[in-house]
Design an enzyme around this catalytic site. Sequence first.
Site, PDB file in Angstrom:
ATOM      1  N   GLU A 185       0.896  -1.169   0.000  1.00  0.00           N
ATOM      2  CA  GLU A 185       0.000   0.000   0.000  1.00  0.00           C
ATOM      3  C   GLU A 185       0.921   1.202   0.000  1.00  0.00           C
ATOM      4  O   GLU A 185       1.576   1.494   0.996  1.00  0.00           O
ATOM      5  CB  GLU A 185      -0.924  -0.030   1.216  1.00  0.00           C
ATOM      6  CG  GLU A 185      -2.157   0.848   1.040  1.00  0.00           C
ATOM      7  CD  GLU A 185      -1.942   2.254   1.537  1.00  0.00           C
ATOM      8  OE1 GLU A 185      -1.608   3.136   0.706  1.00  0.00           O
ATOM      9  OE2 GLU A 185      -2.101   2.488   2.741  1.00  0.00           O
ATOM     10  N   CYS A 211      -2.073   8.963   2.923  1.00  0.00           N
ATOM     11  CA  CYS A 211      -1.864   8.591   1.519  1.00  0.00           C
ATOM     12  C   CYS A 211      -3.101   8.826   0.670  1.00  0.00           C
ATOM     13  O   CYS A 211      -3.003   9.023  -0.544  1.00  0.00           O
ATOM     14  CB  CYS A 211      -1.436   7.132   1.423  1.00  0.00           C
ATOM     15  SG  CYS A 211      -2.551   5.982   2.250  1.00  0.00           S
TER      16      CYS A 211
END
Length: 496
Positions: A261, A295
């Site tokens: 990720e 993010c």
Amino acid sequence: MTTTDSPSPYEGFDRQFIGGEWRVGSSSHVIEDINPYDGSIITRVQGASANDVEDAYQAALKAQPEWAATPPRERASIMARAAAITLARREEIVAASIQEAGCVRTVAEFLWQLAWSILDASASYPSRVTGQIVPTESITEESLIYRKPVGVIAVISPWNAPINLTMRSLAPALALGNAVVLKPAGDTPVTGGLFHARIFEEAGLPKGVLSVVIGASDEIGDPVVENDAAALVSFTGSTDVGRSLFAKVGGSKRIKRLGLELGGNAPFVVLDDADLDAAAHALVVSRFMHQGQICMSANRAIVDETVFDAFVERVTERARALAPGDPMDAATVIGPIINRHQVEGIIAKINQAKADGARAVLEGPVSGTQGNIIPPHIFVDVEPSYAIAREESFGPLLPMLKARDEAHALALANDTEFGLSASVFTGDLDRGKQFMLKVESGMGHVNGICVADSEYAAYGGEKNSGLGRFNAEWVIGEFTRPHWITVQRGEDRLPF
């Protein structure tokens, strides 16, 4: 969710947790855990060495088979107890996240909620692992697919949302019968790993199933990733580091699975029929929550030129009102950047944006000397080629780009190497859904913020934002492996 219990606070966050034992690391390097706002020392941890990492993996190899063979109900019970402990220690966890990660209270509570939800959902995973009987061309053959734990998993978690982003990998991995060697970020060793060790220790997790190693990346990063005991590496962090992991796991004796990720450059698109007030509110939250250190943050706004000026005015007005300061103060919305290195990187991005030709319509002091605080910065006159529009800023910087029309907005949204999250605002929900289906991202939201997660939904990115998915059946698939077995119940037809 509330609880009347007030358990004694956890202590002993100055040691490693290896093989179920709390011990001093054998490295000469000391990890200083520093409060990013006031500079105080939260704890000092004698770092782990490569030998400590090897001990952790050997303990995991020894403990994992028995843990995998533990009945699903027992594994589920341990996960449920861990969830109950996390609930009882809510305020302790929230306070630790504020002090260590620089989260303001609303963000710290949001991260606690996500971590608790993951644990709660993971208690269901042991009973959701099922096999299959699959077709076969032979009437005498039985063909079966079993699903087993991967084995030993290395989890490497980041500093920006540590209590949650560690739990997102850790809880499902354990629930599904794997052992874990966890390396949290050096900036957040407590809420990124040692707290998790205490929770699972208290919940009754067998010794050796979980180890937490705290150390400098240049000393134990490669040993954690390359150890032949690890069957899978689950990494959350930057795309650059994610790229390097391919070479490391491919070059090791045992080729490993990767779950990544990585970074994002989320577009926040405002079409010509959008509710500008609602969109402005959502954008300010999507960009400036946790100082942009997420993010999924809206990394750039893409706005139809017919509403651009009016929208910029609304966003600027809202962002100007965000209160910066001490994250312990409930009124604070903009807290500290995690460390001085990150502060300097954000300052460099601000200076580069101005040098490129972007114009700041909102800015403030950028020294970061007052508690690592950088106030919101908003830029217009931004071209798609500018670094501020192409790179993940991971700070409170918002570039706003003009789109000629919907088609141009879509082209700008997809003009990036990343593909994690995205948002679009429009007065026509069907239009928004069709637009979002064309956006190259793993996750998309119509008239909603970019920063979203759910234990029921597939979380993950496309392009250079990662590999694999978290949550529910998707993470069950990631952290288990299929094993095909055939049984001949008669004479097999052989070719010769």
